[in-house]
Design a protein around this motif. Structure first.
Motif, short mmCIF file in Angstrom:
data_model
loop_
_atom_site.label_atom_id
_atom_site.label_comp_id
_atom_site.label_asym_id
_atom_site.label_seq_id
_atom_site.Cartn_x
_atom_site.Cartn_y
_atom_site.Cartn_z
N UNK B 285 73.67 19.54 -59.62
CA UNK B 285 72.45 19.50 -58.81
C UNK B 285 71.42 18.67 -59.54
N UNK B 286 70.18 18.71 -59.05
CA UNK B 286 69.16 17.85 -59.68
C UNK B 286 68.74 18.35 -61.05
N UNK B 287 68.99 19.64 -61.35
CA UNK B 287 68.62 20.13 -62.69
C UNK B 287 69.80 19.99 -63.66
N UNK B 288 70.94 19.53 -63.17
CA UNK B 288 72.11 19.39 -64.03
C UNK B 288 71.83 18.34 -65.11
N UNK B 292 69.29 15.22 -64.52
CA UNK B 292 67.94 15.55 -64.96
C UNK B 292 67.51 14.73 -66.18
N UNK B 295 68.09 10.53 -65.33
CA UNK B 295 67.23 10.00 -64.28
C UNK B 295 65.84 10.66 -64.26
N UNK B 296 65.79 11.97 -64.09
CA UNK B 296 64.51 12.62 -63.86
C UNK B 296 63.59 12.54 -65.07
N UNK B 297 64.11 12.82 -66.26
CA UNK B 297 63.24 12.84 -67.44
C UNK B 297 62.99 11.44 -67.99
N UNK B 298 64.01 10.57 -67.93
CA UNK B 298 63.85 9.26 -68.58
C UNK B 298 63.82 8.06 -67.65
#
Lengths: 459, 454
Positions: B285-288, B292, B295-298
């Protein structure tokens, strides 16, 4: 808790003006939760082209009770849920899927994201790049570019309908968290919000009411009416290809009809969908037959219609070679001219309707897709029906309506706009026929608008 | 079919297995789906035959001994039928779907197409042109190119697994009707084939017998070849020129071999479940971890995911991603390497999987097995067909989901260590506008630099 009658659509208007739609499907263990906002790319201005899409990304970066993106994502993931979002010309949609026992948790997270976002500036620095990467990935593929760019030529003139729903890279690159928060406050409003919950459990309206009560009121901006043909006549892109196997791809657009919001107006709109199936659907339509019998002339043909609030677009996809591009365009348009000249036979009409109905029956049997179908209609401002009722409306489309649709399209051929991928030899910058992009575009346009002089026996 | 019920299995006199997953008494089900699953896939065929199988997908509907092509295609459209032939590594599937009121005509069509094929020479020439055009379009798309050619990098050259997904292009150009007829007989061999009936209609054994009972087919005589991981150069790159209006995108797939999760003896259920949970942790999922952190953090990529792949006797974990600008590639893959090292760490070590994360991975794995449309007829047929062809028990999605719990958290950590242990045999395929970045990406994920770029 009381559920509404199974497999029916129950709608409620909440006190802040938001709409709640519930569909109880008792045999399901899963639910789909969707929050739609009728605020899409056409509600932007040129200096904000992409803000609706940026907001879609930014909402995942934190909301009241969920201080960062990890908190939002983990709240869904930890219960085996899945969530995502998308931006379109007239809407942004957020949805979550999961087991029915987690329905309230899913709904809480998704409504919080939209009604109480945090807009953390540091998060936008990374996320802005992700949005640019998304835009770039579409632009890097010629096939995606061709369809994405079609609205730039069909509408054009820097009106909001002109840019792709995902936005423009240059605008996104300059956007800030403060810009996006301001855009949210100005443009989002409970009256533009629809909450849809469907599946094995649905919440009571008062529960939903509490979850969306914090939604601020926007400024109630009105949309700029869409205008056809304010852009260039065509837009071509040179694509370096092996000279021995060059392929030309053309996306061609004509003005269609606006979205139908009740049974009568939707049947008029559906006539364009039936027309697309009559000419290009299934295996036996004239366009499929043309491809099958003349694969060297055209390797793929497609047709489709999409309707917006005040305008529609009828599209043709033509995959051919530089040598045959004019002949292929003439042949494809010729098939449209044939339907304009005489209505489809009862058998051809029946097949087209059966193909559309079969697709809707498959949506019905994927029960979460059935919920998404209703959510789409709710956000589109259409009356709320299940797939089975839309099949009945398709049945009501007659041959004369399909012919009228074709006649309107043919009468507007001088309004045709198109994008195309023009194969060029890397050494010469020209196609195998020696044409530049502009020369090829002029030839394709002439083929589209000039009455046929070809021997039509090829079809 | 009711999600809680397993399909009923019968075998016709000619060896065809019929799996009845129908739900005819449910008026809410509007479609019927008929799925033929054949135990013959690309890896069971010669190089030449793989190209023929790609052609067969389109050629299959070009007329029968009883009906000319135009009439046949009109009959298909009259009932709004969708027919899809899907060749894969180990199986070939054909799925027929239509509204339930057309169930009888659908079965009749299926029987005629499979049992009474015709092999018209002109139709074959036309199909060749169309298939070649489709392949050219596929080759022009970076993601499709990476996916189509990854097996050539992952598996040992010259083995049946090391081919492009569409098979031998020369065979597509040179195919003859007689070869197509012979292939058809080997693919549609009833002793190696099942028919799954799913959705709102059911058929008697007699009805199915009339449609398919006369089918004889010829058995495949090819010897089984165990899959072998590549020992050649581990990186394949395509450097594609880009136009001035394009952003330079990099697309990459990397595969890390792990001990086989499924062999001829069956599935290692505990290890398989553990690896599925690990996939939940990495990519559920998106928190995986991957999505995460990368992509999401960096903000290094637009897409990143991981998945389990393989065939009977060999398995791997694949990382798939695309990004811009190219410089992000090495950074992203260095981060992936860190993540794979961290999740393989012992409980409590820096970056190791937490209890909450393992629980999340478990729920994600269960949800993935359960599937969001698992009881839709067009999903049920292929699912049971593949289980049958793999020699697996015909369990329901719920039963399959429950089996995830057979793996404990320690099993998941062991699975992560298996992935880490396979890193030095990692293989990678990259589509990039710059050659230099491809080697940097390979190095960043921990590849052996001495093996170079192919």
């Amino acid at each position: 808790m009381s559920e509404p009658a199974p497999n029916t659509i129950a709608t409620y208007t909440l006190s802040n003006g938001a709409r709640y739609v519930r569909i109880y499907i008792p045999e399901m263990d899963m639910v789909r939760v969707e929050v739609n906002l009728s605020v899409g790319s056409r509600d932007e201005t040129p200096d904000k082209a992409g803000y609706a899409h940026c907001l879609e990304h930014f909402f995942f970066k934190g909301a009241e009770g969920y201080p960062n993106s990890y908190a939002i994502d983990f709240a869904i993931d930890r219960v085996g849920g899945r969530n995502n979002a998308y931006t379109d010309v007239e809407r942004v949609a957020f949805y979550g899927l999961g087991l029915k026992k987690h329905m309230r948790g899913l709904l809480r997270v998704i409504t919080r994201m939209v009604t109480r976002p945090l807009f953390p500036a540091h998060e936008w620095e990374h996320e802005r790049h992700t949005v640019i990467s998304e835009l770039a990935s579409r632009a890097s593929d010629p096939g995606s570019w061709m369809w994405d760019a079609l609205s730039e030529v069909a509408y054009g003139g820097d009106q909001p309908m002109a840019w792709n729903a995902a936005g423009r890279i240059a605008v996104v690159a300059k956007s800030t968290a403060a810009d996006l928060e301001e855009y949210w406050r100005d443009n989002y409003d409970p009256s533009k919000m629809t909450i849809v919950v469907g599946g094995g459990a649905t919440p009571e309206p008062d529960e939903v009411e509490k979850l969306v009560a914090a939604m601020p009121r926007g400024k109630g901006k009105t949309r700029v009416p869409a205008q056809w043909g304010m852009g260039p006549l065509f837009w071509g892109r040179a694509d370096e290809q092996d000279p021995a196997r060059q392929q030309t791809r053309i996306a061609l657009a004509l003005p269609g009809v606006r979205k139908g919001t009740d049974a009568a107006s939707e049947i008029e709109e559906l006539a364009y969908d039936v027309l697309a199936e009559v000419i290009a659907g299934g295996y036996s339509s004239p366009m499929e037959t043309l491809v099958r019998r003349n694969p060297g002339l055209v390797s793929r043909l497609s047709a489709g219609h999409s309707a917006k609030e005040d305008i529609g677009m009828f599209r043709l996809g033509i995959y051919t070679t530089p040598q045959k591009q004019e002949q292929a365009v003439e042949a494809a348009i010729g098939i449209l001219r044939d339907v304009a000249a005489r209505p489809p036979s009862a058998a051809a009409l029946g097949r087209a309707k059966e193909l559309l109905s079969s697709g809707l029956a498959r949506v019905n049997d994927k029960k979460l897709a059935r919920v998404a179908f209703v959510a789409d209609r709710a956000c589109d401002g259409r009356d709320l029906v299940l797939p089975g009722e839309l099949i009945q409306r398709i049945d009501a489309v007659d041959g004369a309506a399909v012919q009228r649709a074709a006649q309107r399209l043919v009468a507007q051929l001088d309004q045709v706009r198109f994008t195309f991928v023009h194969p060029v030899d890397p050494k010469t910058g020209r196609s195998a026929t020696g044409q530049t992009v502009d020369e090829a575009g002029a030839a394709i346009r002439a083929a589209a608008i000039t009455p046929p002089q070809l021997d039509r026996s090829i079809a | 079919m009711s999600a809680g019920r397993r399909p009923q299995s019968t075998v016709l006199a000619n060896g065809l297995t019929v799996l009845d997953a129908s739900d005819a008494s449910n008026p809410d089900v509007e479609t019927v789906s008929l799925t033929l699953t054949m135990k013959t896939g690309m890896r069971h065929l010669s190089d030449h035959e793989t190209g023929l199988l790609t052609l067969l997908g389109e050629y299959f509907v070009r007329g029968t001994q009883l009906t000319d092509t135009d009439t046949l295609l009109t009959r298909i459209d009259d009932i709004g039928a969708e027919i899809r032939m899907v060749p894969s590594t180990e199986f070939t599937r054909v799925v027929f779907t239509a509204r339930r009121q057309h169930a009888s005509e659908l079965l009749e069509l299926l029987g005629e197409l499979v049992a009474k094929p015709s092999f018209d020479a002109q139709e074959l020439e036309d199909v060749k042109v169309l298939t070649q055009s489709s392949i050219y379009r596929l080759e022009a798309n970076a993601r499709a190119w990476v996916q189509s050619h990854s097996d050539e990098v992952y598996w040992r050259a010259g083995t049946p697994d090391s081919r492009p997904s569409y098979g031998d292009v020369n065979a597509i150009s040179n195919a003859q009707p007689g070869e197509m007829a012979a292939l058809h007989e080997r693919i549609f061999n009833p002793a190696q084939m099942s028919l799954t009936v799913a959705g709102g209609a059911s058929f008697s054994e007699d009805q199915i017998g009339r449609a398919l009972g006369g089918l004889a087919g010829t058995p495949l005589t090819r010897k089984h070849v165990d899959p072998k991981w590549s020992t050649a150069k581990p990186l394949k790159a395509r450097v594609r020129p880009i136009s001035s209006v394009e952003e330079p995108m990099v697309t990459v797939a990397a595969a890390i071999p792990i001990p086989a999760l499924r062999t001829e003896a069956g599935v290692d259920v505990v290890r398989s479940s553990a690896h599925q949970i690990l996939q939940g942790v990495l990519s559920g999922g998106m928190s995986a971890r991957l999505f995460f952190q990368v992509r999401e953090r960096n903000g290094l990529v637009y897409h990143i995911s991981s998945s389990l792949g393989g065939r009977t006797g060999a398995s791997y974990v694949q990382i798939f991603s695309w990004m811009t600008p190219p410089d992000n590639g090495p950074k992203a893959l260095a981060l992936v390497a860190d993540i794979l090292r961290q999740v393989a760490g012992d409980e409590g070590s820096p970056g190791a999987m937490s209890k909450e994360e393992l629980a999340m991975g478990r729920e994600q794995a269960k949800a993935a097995v359960l599937g969001e449309d698992s009881d839709a007829p067009e999903r049920e047929g292929p699912r049971y067909g593949v289980r049958w062809a793999s020699g697996l028990e015909l369990i329901t999605p719920q039963e399959a989901s429950d089996r995830i719990d057979l793996a404990g958290d320690d099993d998941v950590r062991a699975a992560a260590r298996e992935v880490l242990a396979g890193m030095d045999r990692m293989r990678m395929i990259v589509n990039s506008p710059e050659r230099a970045v491809t080697q940097k990406m390979f190095d960043a994920l921990g590849g052996d630099r001495s093996r170079g770029v192919a």
